[in-house]
Design a protein around this motif. Structure first.
Motif, PDB file in Angstrom:
ATOM      1  N   THR A 153       0.828  -1.210   0.000  1.00  0.00           N
ATOM      2  CA  THR A 153       0.000   0.000   0.000  1.00  0.00           C
ATOM      3  C   THR A 153       0.857   1.252   0.000  1.00  0.00           C
ATOM      4  O   THR A 153       0.577   2.214  -0.734  1.00  0.00           O
ATOM      5  N   VAL A 154       1.898   1.262   0.818  1.00  0.00           N
ATOM      6  CA  VAL A 154       2.800   2.425   0.855  1.00  0.00           C
ATOM      7  C   VAL A 154       3.435   2.644  -0.516  1.00  0.00           C
ATOM      8  O   VAL A 154       3.525   3.775  -1.004  1.00  0.00           O
ATOM      9  N   GLU A 155       3.860   1.573  -1.146  1.00  0.00           N
ATOM     10  CA  GLU A 155       4.508   1.689  -2.450  1.00  0.00           C
ATOM     11  C   GLU A 155       3.536   2.079  -3.552  1.00  0.00           C
ATOM     12  O   GLU A 155       3.936   2.617  -4.586  1.00  0.00           O
ATOM     13  N   ILE A 173      -0.677  -0.850  -8.480  1.00  0.00           N
ATOM     14  CA  ILE A 173      -0.696  -1.783  -7.355  1.00  0.00           C
ATOM     15  C   ILE A 173      -0.403  -3.219  -7.764  1.00  0.00           C
ATOM     16  O   ILE A 173       0.234  -3.972  -7.010  1.00  0.00           O
ATOM     17  N   ILE A 174      -0.827  -3.637  -8.959  1.00  0.00           N
ATOM     18  CA  ILE A 174      -0.614  -5.029  -9.356  1.00  0.00           C
ATOM     19  C   ILE A 174       0.863  -5.360  -9.558  1.00  0.00           C
ATOM     20  O   ILE A 174       1.364  -6.343  -9.000  1.00  0.00           O
ATOM     21  N   PRO A 175       1.625  -4.575 -10.336  1.00  0.00           N
ATOM     22  CA  PRO A 175       3.051  -4.896 -10.475  1.00  0.00           C
ATOM     23  C   PRO A 175       3.810  -4.858  -9.148  1.00  0.00           C
ATOM     24  O   PRO A 175       4.674  -5.708  -8.895  1.00  0.00           O
ATOM     25  N   VAL A 176       3.492  -3.877  -8.308  1.00  0.00           N
ATOM     26  CA  VAL A 176       4.166  -3.780  -7.008  1.00  0.00           C
ATOM     27  C   VAL A 176       3.845  -4.997  -6.153  1.00  0.00           C
ATOM     28  O   VAL A 176       4.737  -5.574  -5.501  1.00  0.00           O
ATOM     29  N   PHE A 177       2.580  -5.417  -6.157  1.00  0.00           N
ATOM     30  CA  PHE A 177       2.186  -6.586  -5.378  1.00  0.00           C
ATOM     31  C   PHE A 177       2.904  -7.834  -5.880  1.00  0.00           C
ATOM     32  O   PHE A 177       3.384  -8.646  -5.079  1.00  0.00           O
TER      33      PHE A 177
END
Length: 204
Positions: A153-155, A173-177
């Motif tokens: 979430t922070v990223e 959010i998808i790539p970071v997750f």
């Protein structure tokens, strides 16, 4: 964790970020033509820019990963009882989910965003945590959930600040997750079962 392992993890993470962004961005483009308003001749360049953004997502996720490892190391020295640090992580993870709902409720995002994003993030994080537990120990549940929910979430904050553009949020959010899931699942393989257990469980 030696330099070779670190460089391998970093390189693989940014490549995964590029691939995840490329696939996610292409799907967003097909679902919403206004996501990247380009003509047919600009598609190749558009895909290149998506992959480039993915490299940045991967690098950012890698920074967050090592920030979490450092936080975990410091917290283990502060909390003499390991379960206190684990409990705090669980509380923060739950708080972040509520905070996401607060950010997106009555905002410019689609109405369902305030409950759909936290629910999907929780479900996906539980899936990663379950895989982590099957390969390590039951003590990895809460730390993995904390990492996958709070750190992701922070990223992904830039996506939440996109002015209600759901495609931008998804694209962030998808790539970071995916990058975070890859890194947390690689950790115990890199460090070995005994050392990784100490990191994920917060135990001495």
């Amino acid at each position: 964790m030696n330099l070779r392992k670190w460089m391998t993890l970093f390189g693989t993470t940014i490549l995964i970020g590029a691939a995840a962004s490329l696939v996610t961005g292409a799907i967003m483009q097909l679902c919403d033509p206004t996501f990247r308003d380009v003509d047919a001749n600009g598609w190749l360049f558009n895909l290149f820019m998506m992959a480039l953004a993915g490299l940045s997502f991967g690098a950012f996720a890698h920074m967050g990963f090592f920030a979490y490892l450092m936080l975990n190391y410091i917290a283990r020295s502060i909390f003499k009882r390991p379960y206190l640090w684990v409990a705090l992580q669980g509380f923060v993870a739950a708080f972040v989910l509520v905070e996401i709902a607060y950010w997106t409720y009555d905002s410019k995002f689609p109405a369902a965003t305030f409950w759909l994003v936290p629910l999907l993030l929780l479900a996906a994080s539980v899936g990663v945590a379950w895989l982590k537990v099957t390969e390590t120990s039951a003590g990895a549940w809460i730390p993995t959930l904390f990492y996958m929910i709070a750190v992701t979430t922070v990223e992904a904050v830039p996506g939440f600040q996109s002015g209600g553009k759901w495609t931008a949020l998804v694209f962030t959010i998808i790539p970071v997750f995916i990058c975070n899931g890859y890194q947390i699942m690689r950790l115990h393989r890199i460090l070995g079962p005994s050392r990784a257990s100490g990191v994920t469980m917060g135990a001495n």
